[in-house]
Design a protein around this motif. Structure first.
Motif, PDB file in Angstrom:
ATOM      1  N   GLY A  44      54.895 -57.460 -55.237  1.00  0.00           N
ATOM      2  CA  GLY A  44      54.103 -58.412 -54.454  1.00  0.00           C
ATOM      3  C   GLY A  44      53.251 -57.725 -53.405  1.00  0.00           C
ATOM      4  N   PHE A  45      53.830 -56.727 -52.740  1.00  0.00           N
ATOM      5  CA  PHE A  45      53.081 -55.986 -51.722  1.00  0.00           C
ATOM      6  C   PHE A  45      51.895 -55.254 -52.337  1.00  0.00           C
ATOM      7  N   LEU A  46      52.117 -54.603 -53.469  1.00  0.00           N
ATOM      8  CA  LEU A  46      51.034 -53.866 -54.121  1.00  0.00           C
ATOM      9  C   LEU A  46      49.931 -54.798 -54.612  1.00  0.00           C
ATOM     10  N   ARG A  47      50.305 -55.970 -55.085  1.00  0.00           N
ATOM     11  CA  ARG A  47      49.303 -56.958 -55.502  1.00  0.00           C
ATOM     12  C   ARG A  47      48.414 -57.345 -54.323  1.00  0.00           C
ATOM     13  N   ALA A  48      49.045 -57.584 -53.183  1.00  0.00           N
ATOM     14  CA  ALA A  48      48.277 -57.955 -51.995  1.00  0.00           C
ATOM     15  C   ALA A  48      47.376 -56.802 -51.558  1.00  0.00           C
ATOM     16  N   PHE A  49      47.893 -55.580 -51.634  1.00  0.00           N
ATOM     17  CA  PHE A  49      47.123 -54.409 -51.214  1.00  0.00           C
ATOM     18  C   PHE A  49      45.897 -54.199 -52.086  1.00  0.00           C
ATOM     19  N   SER A  50      45.969 -54.627 -53.347  1.00  0.00           N
ATOM     20  CA  SER A  50      44.815 -54.469 -54.246  1.00  0.00           C
ATOM     21  C   SER A  50      43.612 -55.281 -53.764  1.00  0.00           C
ATOM     22  N   GLY A  51      43.872 -56.303 -52.935  1.00  0.00           N
ATOM     23  CA  GLY A  51      42.775 -57.081 -52.363  1.00  0.00           C
ATOM     24  C   GLY A  51      41.834 -56.224 -51.533  1.00  0.00           C
ATOM     25  N   ILE A  52      42.361 -55.152 -50.940  1.00  0.00           N
ATOM     26  CA  ILE A  52      41.527 -54.239 -50.148  1.00  0.00           C
ATOM     27  C   ILE A  52      40.518 -53.526 -51.054  1.00  0.00           C
ATOM     28  N   PHE A  53      40.974 -53.135 -52.246  1.00  0.00           N
ATOM     29  CA  PHE A  53      40.075 -52.492 -53.209  1.00  0.00           C
ATOM     30  C   PHE A  53      38.953 -53.445 -53.617  1.00  0.00           C
ATOM     31  N   PHE A  54      39.309 -54.690 -53.893  1.00  0.00           N
ATOM     32  CA  PHE A  54      38.299 -55.666 -54.292  1.00  0.00           C
ATOM     33  C   PHE A  54      37.342 -55.991 -53.138  1.00  0.00           C
ATOM     34  N   PHE A  55      37.847 -55.914 -51.906  1.00  0.00           N
ATOM     35  CA  PHE A  55      36.987 -56.151 -50.741  1.00  0.00           C
ATOM     36  C   PHE A  55      35.895 -55.090 -50.663  1.00  0.00           C
ATOM     37  N   PHE A  56      36.260 -53.822 -50.838  1.00  0.00           N
ATOM     38  CA  PHE A  56      35.268 -52.746 -50.792  1.00  0.00           C
ATOM     39  C   PHE A  56      34.324 -52.799 -51.989  1.00  0.00           C
ATOM     40  N   LEU A  57      34.828 -53.240 -53.144  1.00  0.00           N
ATOM     41  CA  LEU A  57      33.963 -53.436 -54.304  1.00  0.00           C
ATOM     42  C   LEU A  57      32.915 -54.497 -53.993  1.00  0.00           C
ATOM     43  N   TYR A  58      33.338 -55.577 -53.386  1.00  0.00           N
ATOM     44  CA  TYR A  58      32.426 -56.669 -53.027  1.00  0.00           C
ATOM     45  C   TYR A  58      31.358 -56.191 -52.048  1.00  0.00           C
ATOM     46  N   ILE A  59      31.780 -55.433 -51.034  1.00  0.00           N
ATOM     47  CA  ILE A  59      30.836 -54.900 -50.040  1.00  0.00           C
ATOM     48  C   ILE A  59      29.804 -53.998 -50.715  1.00  0.00           C
ATOM     49  N   TYR A  60      30.272 -53.119 -51.621  1.00  0.00           N
ATOM     50  CA  TYR A  60      29.353 -52.214 -52.310  1.00  0.00           C
ATOM     51  C   TYR A  60      28.335 -52.994 -53.148  1.00  0.00           C
ATOM     52  N   LEU A  61      28.808 -53.981 -53.895  1.00  0.00           N
ATOM     53  CA  LEU A  61      27.910 -54.747 -54.752  1.00  0.00           C
ATOM     54  C   LEU A  61      26.889 -55.540 -53.939  1.00  0.00           C
ATOM     55  N   LYS A  62      27.292 -56.049 -52.778  1.00  0.00           N
ATOM     56  CA  LYS A  62      26.356 -56.780 -51.907  1.00  0.00           C
ATOM     57  C   LYS A  62      25.293 -55.841 -51.369  1.00  0.00           C
ATOM     58  N   ARG A  63      25.702 -54.654 -50.978  1.00  0.00           N
ATOM     59  CA  ARG A  63      24.731 -53.681 -50.464  1.00  0.00           C
ATOM     60  C   ARG A  63      23.774 -53.250 -51.560  1.00  0.00           C
ATOM     61  N   ARG A  64      24.290 -53.011 -52.754  1.00  0.00           N
ATOM     62  CA  ARG A  64      23.445 -52.612 -53.875  1.00  0.00           C
ATOM     63  C   ARG A  64      22.448 -53.724 -54.210  1.00  0.00           C
TER      64      ARG A  64
END
Length: 416
Positions: free
Chosen positions: A384-404
């Motif tokens: 459960g903890f690792l699943r929640a932590f993966s949200g951080i990866f998706f957050f940075f992916l979202y930021i990168y795609l918005k900037r691009r």
């Protein structure tokens, strides 16, 4: 133009019918593999873990081979058809496992389940590339939402009746499982029939210059690379407790075939009522942004599952989990298509699936390792903890795609 629209509409209709049969087959077979292994064959925890991890391990090699084949195919439909047929033939072999000597049953069952994933990996890989070619980008969210909803609805109904059917037999009786696996094979023939009826668009001849290696060049696409990293971490956290859920439900909570069906039905209900919402939110906010919410929602499932062994409570937790499973399935696949280009989509999908197969091999084994070295509660909490932590990866992916996206917009305006 009208003819093209008719073809697209017909392909979508056929894809939904094909998907419905695929779902029923998976519900009849894969959903009950752990119950069959534990209750009928007497499998250990590690052997149950192999049921989840061996198929992707074998599939990993299949996808390396398959990617070399598929990336050179101008038309993918018939390759997909033959791959599905080969995979469904294994169901007959699995049905006959109970007729061999007892001491060999578990290992032969596990091996057959594993090897079955060799042709199925071909089928899955080519189907993704095939469906990506025939479904237009602006229709994907709506179409896959409708398709997934219909598949889940039919899957829920079929699973419910399978559970009632199994309730008439002792849980150690192999005969009902034999009947179900043979039925799955027959339904596989109908599944393949609807797949064959798809109309595949004719493509221009492929360019001569093509990669002859494992497509490392696709990782130069940063959007695809960042998606791969995020998705693989999330899938590791997600899949590491698939086996743990089965063990907890069957060994700790004492679930029978009927209850296993009710868990699946409850999960399906959660998916059905949320599919359209996820599709609307993806169109409004983007797949990458919604994957952050998906990962957080998926993180809650392991935590709440271990609150109780009460079977009714576990049914309710599966409804909640289903709300986010639908988003996971929809967002991950749509995001994969979004970060790939048409000219190298097959190669990107091949690389993604090969890496995903490696993760799917080690994740369940890691989950069982945690179970054996600690306990079911610690193992579930870590997942459960690792699943929640993966949200951080998706957050940075979202930021990168918005900037691009912003950079791309500025370049277009500069040209104007």
């Amino acid at each position: 133009m009208m003819e093209s629209e008719q073809t697209n509409s017909e392909n979508e209709r056929l894809s939904i019918k094909n998907g419905v049969y695929t779902t029923i087959i998976l519900n009849i077979s894969n959903n009950y593999f752990p119950l069959f292994a534990i209750s009928v064959l007497g499998a250990t925890n590690y052997q149950v873990g192999l049921i989840s991890s061996l198929p992707p391990f074998i599939g990993m090699f299949a996808m390396i081979i398959g990617s070399l084949i598929i990336n050179r195919l101008q038309e993918k439909k018939m390759f997909t058809v033959y791959s599905f047929l080969a995979a469904r033939l294994f169901l007959v072999g699995i049905a006959l496992v109970v007729f061999i000597p007892d001491k060999y049953q578990v290992i032969v069952f596990i091996v057959l389940v594993g090897i079955m994933n060799f042709p199925f990996s071909f089928a899955n890989l080519s189907w993704q590339a095939f469906i990506g070619d025939i479904i237009q980008e602006d229709r994907r969210s709506g179409f896959f939402s409708t398709r997934n909803k219909m598949m889940t609805l039919i899957g829920m109904i079929s699973t419910f009746f399978i559970g009632i059917f199994l309730q008439f037999f002792d849980k150690t009786d192999p005969i009902p499982f034999v009947g179900l696996y043979l039925l799955a094979f027959v339904l596989g023939l109908l599944e393949i029939n609807y797949l064959k009826k798809h109309v595949e668009p004719k493509k221009k001849e492929l360019p001569k210059k093509r990669s002859t290696h494992f497509g490392i060049s696709v990782f130069r696409n940063k959007a695809f690379l960042y998606f791969i990293i995020s998705a693989l971490f999330f899938n590791f956290a997600w899949q590491m407790c698939w086996t743990l859920f089965s063990i907890y439900q069957i060994k700790y909570a004492g679930a029978t075939g009927l209850w296993i069906s009710l868990f699946a039905v409850a999960n399906s209900i959660g998916q059905i009522i949320s599919f359209k919402w996820w599709a609307r939110m993806a169109d409004k906010h983007s797949n990458a942004k919604m994957l952050i919410l998906v990962s957080l929602g998926m993180a809650i499932a392991p935590f709440i599952t271990i609150f109780s062994t009460n079977l009714v409570f576990l049914v309710i937790t599966n409804i909640f989990a289903g709300l986010f499973v639908s988003g996971t399935v929809l967002m991950l696949f749509n995001q994969l298509l979004d970060v790939t280009n048409e000219d190298n989509r097959s190669l990107c999908i091949s690389n993604y699936n090969i890496l995903l197969a490696f993760v799917a091999f080690i994740a369940p084994q890691f989950g069982v390792f945690l179970l054996e070295t600690t306990n079911i509660y610690t193992a579930m909490n870590i997942s459960g903890f690792l699943r929640a932590f993966s949200g951080i990866f998706f957050f940075f992916l979202y930021i990168y795609l918005k900037r691009r996206e912003g950079v791309s917009f500025k370049r277009k305006m500069a040209k104007i």
